[in-house]
Design a protein around this motif. Structure first.
Motif, PDB file in Angstrom:
ATOM      1  N   ASP A 175      49.661 -12.260 -18.795  1.00  0.00           N
ATOM      2  CA  ASP A 175      49.156 -12.752 -20.078  1.00  0.00           C
ATOM      3  C   ASP A 175      50.274 -12.850 -21.103  1.00  0.00           C
ATOM      4  O   ASP A 175      50.349 -13.823 -21.859  1.00  0.00           O
ATOM      5  N   GLU A 176      51.130 -11.841 -21.118  1.00  0.00           N
ATOM      6  CA  GLU A 176      52.264 -11.879 -22.054  1.00  0.00           C
ATOM      7  C   GLU A 176      53.144 -13.087 -21.780  1.00  0.00           C
ATOM      8  O   GLU A 176      53.567 -13.790 -22.695  1.00  0.00           O
ATOM      9  N   ALA A 197      51.388 -16.259 -22.927  1.00  0.00           N
ATOM     10  CA  ALA A 197      51.355 -16.363 -24.391  1.00  0.00           C
ATOM     11  C   ALA A 197      52.737 -16.682 -24.935  1.00  0.00           C
ATOM     12  O   ALA A 197      52.890 -17.546 -25.801  1.00  0.00           O
ATOM     13  N   HIS A 234      53.536 -20.555 -26.763  1.00  0.00           N
ATOM     14  CA  HIS A 234      53.778 -20.658 -28.200  1.00  0.00           C
ATOM     15  C   HIS A 234      55.153 -21.225 -28.520  1.00  0.00           C
ATOM     16  O   HIS A 234      55.540 -21.313 -29.667  1.00  0.00           O
TER      17      HIS A 234
END
Lengths: 158, 158
Positions: free
Chosen positions: A140-141, A144, A148
């Motif tokens: 997930d990190e 993300a 971005h």
DNA sequence: TATTGTTATACTCTATAACTATA
DNA sequence: TATAGTTATAGAGTATAACAATA
């Protein structure tokens, strides 16, 4: 030794590592889905509808299930024919469709769910539950962090 | 709340986490490949040939590049036409083909390499180099653990 | 009889653009 | 003018089976 020398070795490649891992994992789920005539992508659509506690638009569905709009649109036709999903109209925006899980879709998920959970727990038992949590968190990190980014891919290529 | 209740939430799904992560990563590589008219899969074949320090058979290539035999067979036809790969015969086994990187394939890799490495270093800088190493190691562990399993998916489904 | 690779087939997803109907 | 969704199209990969040549 590599012929070109300026690329990292295959076993240090993140795209390939992710692909191999995903194939290894899906090797445990795909046979279950296959026995029920469900593709990976159809299953992601069903899971997304089940996980959301409200109807989803086609666009939201595409986002949640990691698919493109036209793919979802086409898939939905077949899934509607089979009663897996139902289609409605949004009250305030006539352009917007409203997709919900159909009765047969719910039944299908109920039929697949137990075997899917067993496969999942098997994976947990092989890795250890905390390892699995930690891996999910890192993925997930990664997602993300990269999503971005201001599209750092636009640089010119030699 | 989920309609069926017996499946883990979408954000705890390993297949979806791996898919999202891979899409996020490939979002940085695919535009580079696209500018050179190379698909993900073709790139994996080129990388596999480059990484191996010897010619590979079609079957080995399929393994290394995470593809099926028929897919590799068809892809190789087009890649041979473009001079990306060259095809020879094995000395001791006439059934076995022997695939090597062609001159144009090598040139293509040299052209793509720098931008690919830049994208990779960008990802490293976002994650931190040790995080990336650790993630790759965990992915390898996951793959190895699941690949060695005696196909625990054969259980009957309700 | 098993294996290597190719071919054939049917299905599906990707990716883009064009189109419609709303907003 | 922008957005939501659909349709069309071209291209490609998946998966399986069947096949030829060779082992």
């Amino acid at each position: 030794m590599s012929a070109t020398g300026d690329l990292r070795p295959l076993d240090r490649s993140l795209p390939i590592g992710l692909l191999r891992a995903r194939e290894a994992v899906m090797g445990h789920f795909r046979p279950i889905l296959g026995r029920h005539g469900v593709t990976d992508q159809q299953w992601r659509v069903l899971r997304a509808l089940d996980a959301a506690d409200r109807p989803l638009s086609v666009g939201e569905l595409a986002d949640h299930a990691c698919l493109l709009g036209p793919s979802v649109s086409r898939m939905l036709r077949g899934m509607e024919d089979r009663g897996w999903i139902a289609r409605g109209q949004d009250d305030t925006d006539a352009r917007r469709a409203v997709i919900t899980l159909g009765a047969d879709g719910r039944a299908l998920m109920a039929a697949i769910g137990p075997a899917s959970e067993r496969a999942y727990r098997h994976i947990e038992s092989v890795l250890g539950p905390s390892e699995l949590d930690s891996l999910l968190a890192r993925l997930d990190e990664l997602t993300a962090a990269l999503d971005h980014v201001d599209t750092g891919d636009t640089e010119e290529v030699a």
